[in-house]
Design a protein around this motif. Structure first.
Motif, PDB file in Angstrom:
ATOM      1  N   SER A  91       3.075  -4.135  -1.546  1.00  0.00           N
ATOM      2  CA  SER A  91       1.771  -3.470  -1.676  1.00  0.00           C
ATOM      3  C   SER A  91       1.267  -3.009  -0.312  1.00  0.00           C
ATOM      4  O   SER A  91       0.773  -1.888  -0.157  1.00  0.00           O
ATOM      5  CB  SER A  91       0.744  -4.404  -2.309  1.00  0.00           C
ATOM      6  N   THR A 116      -7.600  -8.841  -1.786  1.00  0.00           N
ATOM      7  CA  THR A 116      -7.095  -7.495  -2.055  1.00  0.00           C
ATOM      8  C   THR A 116      -7.302  -6.626  -0.828  1.00  0.00           C
ATOM      9  O   THR A 116      -8.137  -6.925   0.024  1.00  0.00           O
ATOM     10  CB  THR A 116      -7.788  -6.855  -3.271  1.00  0.00           C
ATOM     11  N   GLU A 163      -8.885  -0.761  -7.964  1.00  0.00           N
ATOM     12  CA  GLU A 163      -7.610  -0.138  -7.618  1.00  0.00           C
ATOM     13  C   GLU A 163      -6.997  -0.758  -6.363  1.00  0.00           C
ATOM     14  O   GLU A 163      -5.946  -0.319  -5.893  1.00  0.00           O
ATOM     15  CB  GLU A 163      -7.785   1.362  -7.422  1.00  0.00           C
ATOM     16  N   ALA A 164      -7.642  -1.792  -5.828  1.00  0.00           N
ATOM     17  CA  ALA A 164      -7.137  -2.459  -4.630  1.00  0.00           C
ATOM     18  C   ALA A 164      -5.844  -3.203  -4.954  1.00  0.00           C
ATOM     19  O   ALA A 164      -5.590  -3.574  -6.094  1.00  0.00           O
ATOM     20  CB  ALA A 164      -8.186  -3.427  -4.095  1.00  0.00           C
ATOM     21  N   MET A 165      -5.039  -3.408  -3.916  1.00  0.00           N
ATOM     22  CA  MET A 165      -3.743  -4.064  -4.083  1.00  0.00           C
ATOM     23  C   MET A 165      -3.783  -5.499  -3.586  1.00  0.00           C
ATOM     24  O   MET A 165      -4.633  -5.868  -2.778  1.00  0.00           O
ATOM     25  CB  MET A 165      -2.685  -3.295  -3.311  1.00  0.00           C
ATOM     26  N   GLU A 199     -11.813   3.633  -1.852  1.00  0.00           N
ATOM     27  CA  GLU A 199     -11.105   3.373  -3.101  1.00  0.00           C
ATOM     28  C   GLU A 199     -11.871   2.323  -3.910  1.00  0.00           C
ATOM     29  O   GLU A 199     -12.393   1.365  -3.342  1.00  0.00           O
ATOM     30  CB  GLU A 199      -9.684   2.874  -2.841  1.00  0.00           C
ATOM     31  N   ALA A 206      -7.400  -2.310   0.371  1.00  0.00           N
ATOM     32  CA  ALA A 206      -7.495  -0.921  -0.097  1.00  0.00           C
ATOM     33  C   ALA A 206      -7.917  -0.034   1.064  1.00  0.00           C
ATOM     34  O   ALA A 206      -8.371  -0.519   2.099  1.00  0.00           O
ATOM     35  CB  ALA A 206      -8.510  -0.809  -1.226  1.00  0.00           C
ATOM     36  N   ARG A 207      -7.781   1.240   0.858  1.00  0.00           N
ATOM     37  CA  ARG A 207      -8.316   2.223   1.801  1.00  0.00           C
ATOM     38  C   ARG A 207      -9.819   2.331   1.569  1.00  0.00           C
ATOM     39  O   ARG A 207     -10.289   2.142   0.433  1.00  0.00           O
ATOM     40  CB  ARG A 207      -7.679   3.593   1.554  1.00  0.00           C
ATOM     41  N   LEU A 247       0.724   0.932   0.948  1.00  0.00           N
ATOM     42  CA  LEU A 247      -0.605   1.392   1.352  1.00  0.00           C
ATOM     43  C   LEU A 247      -0.481   2.478   2.430  1.00  0.00           C
ATOM     44  O   LEU A 247      -1.301   3.385   2.510  1.00  0.00           O
ATOM     45  CB  LEU A 247      -1.421   0.202   1.863  1.00  0.00           C
TER      46      LEU A 247
END
Length: 92
Positions: free
Chosen positions: A53, A34, A44-46, A40, A36-37, A57
């Motif tokens: 995705s 995954t 909620e990670a992509m 986060e 993510a920023r 981002l």
């Protein structure tokens, strides 16, 4: 869960070409990865193997992202993926 922070090196950020290269590399990993920023929540990670995705981002040049994976081989997979992100894929 293994975790790495990487800095996006591509001059134009994770736009189409770098996102496609990174998504392919993430898809080849033996574990689910995954992205993510920083800050986060992990839930909620992509999906790092999804080009859509990655592009949604909105990570630009110099932005940091957090990669996470769990399971056998997670550390090696994340180390490889950090190298991809920290390479200027626009220059190749």
């Amino acid at each position: 869960m293994a975790e790495r922070t990487a800095t996006v090196a591509s001059r134009e950020g994770l736009h189409a070409r770098p996102a496609a290269i990174f998504a392919e590399a993430a898809g080849e990993a033996d574990v689910d990865v995954t992205i993510a920023r920083p800050g986060e929540p992990a839930d909620e990670a992509m999906d790092a193997a999804s080009i859509l995705s990655l592009m949604s981002l909105g990570a630009g040049h110099g932005d940091q992202v957090v990669l996470r994976a769990e399971g056998e081989g997670a550390d090696d997979a994340l180390d490889r993926l950090v190298k991809v992100l920290e390479t200027d894929l626009d220059a190749e």
